[in-house]
Design a protein around this motif. Structure first.
Motif, PDB file in Angstrom:
ATOM      1  N   ASP A 142       0.811  -1.219   0.000  1.00 17.59           N
ATOM      2  CA  ASP A 142       0.000   0.000   0.000  1.00 17.59           C
ATOM      3  C   ASP A 142       0.845   1.270   0.000  1.00 17.59           C
ATOM      4  N   ALA A 143       2.075   1.150   0.456  1.00 18.31           N
ATOM      5  CA  ALA A 143       2.964   2.321   0.428  1.00 18.31           C
ATOM      6  C   ALA A 143       3.262   2.738  -1.006  1.00 18.31           C
ATOM      7  N   VAL A 144       3.187   1.790  -1.923  1.00 19.62           N
ATOM      8  CA  VAL A 144       3.477   2.069  -3.323  1.00 19.62           C
ATOM      9  C   VAL A 144       2.193   2.252  -4.133  1.00 19.62           C
ATOM     10  N   ARG A 145       1.184   1.436  -3.829  1.00 19.02           N
ATOM     11  CA  ARG A 145      -0.019   1.387  -4.664  1.00 19.02           C
ATOM     12  C   ARG A 145      -1.216   2.136  -4.080  1.00 19.02           C
ATOM     13  N   GLY A 146      -1.173   2.383  -2.779  1.00 23.29           N
ATOM     14  CA  GLY A 146      -2.263   3.149  -2.180  1.00 23.29           C
ATOM     15  C   GLY A 146      -3.037   2.358  -1.142  1.00 23.29           C
ATOM     16  N   ALA A 147      -3.677   3.080  -0.245  1.00 23.44           N
ATOM     17  CA  ALA A 147      -4.410   2.462   0.863  1.00 23.44           C
ATOM     18  C   ALA A 147      -5.500   1.543   0.342  1.00 23.44           C
ATOM     19  N   GLY A 148      -5.597   0.368   0.907  1.00 19.93           N
ATOM     20  CA  GLY A 148      -6.670  -0.560   0.554  1.00 19.93           C
ATOM     21  C   GLY A 148      -6.393  -1.398  -0.681  1.00 19.93           C
ATOM     22  N   THR A 149      -5.265  -1.162  -1.352  1.00 18.08           N
ATOM     23  CA  THR A 149      -5.031  -1.875  -2.617  1.00 18.08           C
ATOM     24  C   THR A 149      -4.625  -3.329  -2.393  1.00 18.08           C
ATOM     25  N   TYR A 150      -3.968  -3.591  -1.260  1.00 20.55           N
ATOM     26  CA  TYR A 150      -3.602  -4.981  -0.951  1.00 20.55           C
ATOM     27  C   TYR A 150      -4.879  -5.805  -0.736  1.00 20.55           C
ATOM     28  N   ASP A 151      -5.769  -5.259   0.057  1.00 22.62           N
ATOM     29  CA  ASP A 151      -7.019  -5.975   0.331  1.00 22.62           C
ATOM     30  C   ASP A 151      -7.829  -6.176  -0.950  1.00 22.62           C
ATOM     31  N   ALA A 152      -7.838  -5.176  -1.807  1.00 19.23           N
ATOM     32  CA  ALA A 152      -8.599  -5.288  -3.062  1.00 19.23           C
ATOM     33  C   ALA A 152      -8.031  -6.399  -3.939  1.00 19.23           C
ATOM     34  N   ALA A 153      -6.702  -6.467  -3.991  1.00 17.00           N
ATOM     35  CA  ALA A 153      -6.060  -7.514  -4.802  1.00 17.00           C
ATOM     36  C   ALA A 153      -6.396  -8.890  -4.227  1.00 17.00           C
ATOM     37  N   MET A 154      -6.337  -9.008  -2.901  1.00 19.63           N
ATOM     38  CA  MET A 154      -6.633 -10.296  -2.258  1.00 19.63           C
ATOM     39  C   MET A 154      -8.089 -10.726  -2.511  1.00 19.63           C
ATOM     40  N   ARG A 155      -8.988  -9.729  -2.451  1.00 13.84           N
ATOM     41  CA  ARG A 155     -10.400 -10.011  -2.714  1.00 13.84           C
ATOM     42  C   ARG A 155     -10.577 -10.531  -4.147  1.00 13.84           C
ATOM     43  N   ALA A 156      -9.943  -9.842  -5.086  1.00 14.27           N
ATOM     44  CA  ALA A 156     -10.066 -10.247  -6.499  1.00 14.27           C
ATOM     45  C   ALA A 156      -9.531 -11.660  -6.689  1.00 14.27           C
ATOM     46  N   MET A 157      -8.412 -11.954  -6.047  1.00 16.53           N
ATOM     47  CA  MET A 157      -7.807 -13.282  -6.219  1.00 16.53           C
ATOM     48  C   MET A 157      -8.684 -14.358  -5.586  1.00 16.53           C
ATOM     49  N   THR A 158      -9.316 -14.014  -4.490  1.00 16.46           N
ATOM     50  CA  THR A 158     -10.240 -14.961  -3.853  1.00 16.46           C
ATOM     51  C   THR A 158     -11.401 -15.276  -4.804  1.00 16.46           C
ATOM     52  N   HIS A 159     -11.923 -14.240  -5.461  1.00 17.65           N
ATOM     53  CA  HIS A 159     -13.019 -14.446  -6.420  1.00 17.65           C
ATOM     54  C   HIS A 159     -12.562 -15.304  -7.596  1.00 17.65           C
ATOM     55  N   LEU A 160     -11.363 -15.016  -8.102  1.00 16.54           N
ATOM     56  CA  LEU A 160     -10.872 -15.759  -9.261  1.00 16.54           C
ATOM     57  C   LEU A 160     -10.670 -17.231  -8.906  1.00 16.54           C
ATOM     58  N   GLN A 161     -10.097 -17.454  -7.737  1.00 20.37           N
ATOM     59  CA  GLN A 161      -9.868 -18.834  -7.322  1.00 20.37           C
ATOM     60  C   GLN A 161     -11.201 -19.569  -7.137  1.00 20.37           C
ATOM     61  N   ALA A 162     -12.152 -18.896  -6.497  1.00 22.01           N
ATOM     62  CA  ALA A 162     -13.446 -19.519  -6.254  1.00 22.01           C
ATOM     63  C   ALA A 162     -14.154 -19.842  -7.564  1.00 22.01           C
ATOM     64  N   ALA A 163     -13.902 -19.004  -8.589  1.00 20.65           N
ATOM     65  CA  ALA A 163     -14.550 -19.222  -9.885  1.00 20.65           C
ATOM     66  C   ALA A 163     -13.859 -20.321 -10.683  1.00 20.65           C
ATOM     67  N   GLY A 164     -12.734 -20.806 -10.166  1.00 22.38           N
ATOM     68  CA  GLY A 164     -12.030 -21.885 -10.860  1.00 22.38           C
ATOM     69  C   GLY A 164     -11.040 -21.400 -11.902  1.00 22.38           C
ATOM     70  N   MET A 165     -10.657 -20.125 -11.841  1.00 22.35           N
ATOM     71  CA  MET A 165      -9.672 -19.584 -12.792  1.00 22.35           C
ATOM     72  C   MET A 165      -8.305 -20.171 -12.447  1.00 22.35           C
ATOM     73  N   GLN A 166      -7.712 -20.848 -13.431  1.00 22.62           N
ATOM     74  CA  GLN A 166      -6.428 -21.507 -13.209  1.00 22.62           C
ATOM     75  C   GLN A 166      -5.280 -20.619 -13.670  1.00 22.62           C
ATOM     76  N   ASP A 167      -4.218 -20.626 -12.914  1.00 24.52           N
ATOM     77  CA  ASP A 167      -2.963 -20.016 -13.376  1.00 24.52           C
ATOM     78  C   ASP A 167      -3.090 -18.547 -13.756  1.00 24.52           C
ATOM     79  N   PHE A 168      -4.002 -17.823 -13.124  1.00 22.81           N
ATOM     80  CA  PHE A 168      -3.962 -16.388 -13.379  1.00 22.81           C
ATOM     81  C   PHE A 168      -2.655 -15.851 -12.791  1.00 22.81           C
ATOM     82  N   LYS A 169      -2.301 -14.625 -13.163  1.00 20.12           N
ATOM     83  CA  LYS A 169      -0.978 -14.131 -12.802  1.00 20.12           C
ATOM     84  C   LYS A 169      -1.051 -13.131 -11.643  1.00 20.12           C
TER      85      LYS A 169
END
Lengths: 419, 103
Positions: A142-169
């Motif tokens: 967040d020091a580089v990308r901004g407040a809350g951006t780590y959590d947002a990325a984690m949320r997105a990755m949780t959604h992608l994993q739950a949807a069965g998206m394989q090998d996203f980057k």
């Protein structure tokens, strides 16, 4: 139509790497920044994004460009920005590309990757997603990308994993503050069934303002190299670190500068640049609105020049030249170094003296800047992690950093040496 | 492998190049390089050939080069670019072809 500059006559087909240096009829890897608009204001943004450019390509123009990619058999494009999902027609263009057999890998900060979007993305093989994450902890990220951006990325990755998206980057820009987190990044990627991608921090865009403070320290370059060698093809790098190959064994990948040869960038207004890290008039090949992409790629004098044999300058005398090929053109250019000399982060230290000799105010000034002009909702607050400019940019040659005299942007060099 | 029947995977596209071809697999999102025009010819012939040997012969690969081509084809099979015409229980093992992903 004719053109005054003809491609050089090539020698008989040789090594693949030589073949690539002469350029191909279509790029292998094309980056398309769809918009300069962004909901964030990352300190190191290579495209100085923030505000939408009013001249942005229309939906119809964007679709015509995808048609051209299909005709040229460009298998996939890397879509970025800005934050590409901000464009109201983003999902429409994504569908259009897939229908036209142009695969898409798009980079996003993840804020808009909802559960429903993730399910849609997971449903097609033609789409790949790359989530930006520049720290394995919220503190570093967040020091580089901004407040809350780590959590947002984690949320997105949780959604992608739950949807069965394989090998996203998961795409990480390597900095002084996250080199010690490489194992943690790998663990995060493994946890989400994702693939880790590490790339080099370039002094491009706003990156020029923080490069001195964020770039890995010399001993960290070695640490990074050793880590990359240990992980081999399991970790992607986009061929980012070929300058590190001078440490020894070559890293996986082509290990050459592909700018204008096998790589290029199309920006949101249709300007074509030699590579994603070289958004500057010096590397502007043309605009697709004037000529179409195919002709810019094949005929632009800049690209033809980049495909002609390069001298390598002083670097050709170095034993490591065959490994590092003189390093990254954009990194040299934006630090004010000649393009036929060493990379500013040359692992043999050959970049230190030239870099120290770059007079204040002679680094190229940006050709454009779409940064937000007012405060941004999640603006990064880098003070806790990064030293201030005063302490990190020494002005005496006895100070620890060899980049003495590096500080200070200003009126730019008009052209660059290209051997 | 010589006596087996293989073909290009349906998810792979080839783009002809001076040196040979680029091969992109939309399923795995991997890009590979077919490093000679003859290898491209062999790969294109596989699907219509009852055996790999027939494809090699058809493309004019002489006996002394067969082993090298089989190694290259095995690499392509390992990375999934080539698939058996009829699924076979024995998966070939070899060095994968060079591959790259973009910046």
């Amino acid at each position: 139509m004719t053109t005054t500059i003809q491609p050089l006559e090539r020698p008989k087909v040789g090594r693949l790497v030589d073949e690539f240096e002469y350029g191909l009829d279509a790029p292998i890897c094309l980056t398309w920044e769809l918009t300069y608009a962004c909901n964030l204001a990352c300190v190191h943004c290579l495209s100085s994004s923030g505000r939408r450019d009013p001249r942005e390509l229309t939906t119809a123009e964007a679709k015509a460009l995808i048609d051209e990619f299909e005709r040229m058999q460009i298998f996939y494009v890397n879509i970025g920005g800005g934050e590409p999902t901000i464009r109201p027609d983003f999902w429409e263009l994504l569908d259009y590309a897939v229908e036209h057999h142009v695969g898409v890998k798009f980079s996003t900060n993840g804020f808009r990757i909802t559960k429903e979007r993730a399910e849609r993305l997971a449903a097609t093989d033609y789409v790949d997603v790359q989530i930006s994450l520049d720290g394995a902890t919220a503190e570093v990220n967040d020091a580089v990308r901004g407040a809350g951006t780590y959590d947002a990325a984690m949320r997105a990755m949780t959604h992608l994993q739950a949807a069965g998206m394989q090998d996203f980057k998961i795409s990480v820009v390597c900095t002084r503050h996250n080199i010690d987190q490489l194992d943690d990044f790998k663990a995060i990627a493994d946890r989400f069934g994702a693939q880790l991608r590490l790339t080099r921090l370039r002094p491009s865009g706003r990156g020029a303002d923080v490069w001195g403070e964020l770039r890995p320290l010399p001993e960290q370059q070695r640490q990074l190299y050793d880590w990359l060698v240990a992980h081999g093809e399991g970790v992607l790098t986009g061929d980012s670190f070929f300058h590190l190959s001078a440490f020894g064994e070559a890293l996986p990948g082509l290990n050459l500068c592909g700018a204008g040869r096998v790589v290029c960038l199309v920006d949101p207004v249709g300007d074509v640049y030699a590579c994603p890290f070289a958004i500057h008039d010096t590397f502007l090949a043309g605009n697709i609105r004037d000529l179409g992409f195919d002709r810019v790629w094949k005929e632009s004098p800049l690209f033809l020049e980049l495909r002609s044999p390069q001298t390598g300058g002083a670097c050709t005398k170095c034993s490591a030249y065959d490994s590092c090929r003189g390093g990254c053109m954009a990194a040299k250019f934006f630090t004010g170094l000649p393009l036929d000399g060493p990379d500013p982060e040359c692992v043999k230290g050959n970049g230190d003296i030239p870099l120290a000799g770059v007079a204040a105010g002679t680094r190229p000034s940006p050709s454009q800047d779409h940064s937000h002009t007012g405060p941004v909702h999640n603006q990064p607050i880098p003070l806790t992690l990064m030293p201030t400019r005063l302490t990190s940019r020494p002005d005496r040659s006895c100070d620890e950093d060899p980049l003495v005299g590096f500080a200070g942007a200003g009126a730019g060099r008009e052209t660059a040496d290209r051997g | 492998m010589l006596t087996e029947a293989w073909q290009l995977s349906g998810s792979v596209s080839l783009r002809p190049e001076r040196f040979g071809a680029l091969a992109y697999d939309f399923r795995t999102r991997r890009l590979s390089f077919l490093k000679t025009p003859t290898l491209v010819d062999v790969v294109r012939r596989l699907g219509d050939s009852p055996t790999v040997l027939d494809a090699l012969t058809g493309a004019g690969v002489d006996a002394s080069q067969q082993a090298a081509y089989v190694r290259a084809l095995s690499g392509l099979a390992t990375s999934g670019l080539l698939v058996p015409q009829h699924p076979s229980p024995s998966a070939p093992v070899s060095v994968p072809a060079a591959s790259q992903e973009g910046p």
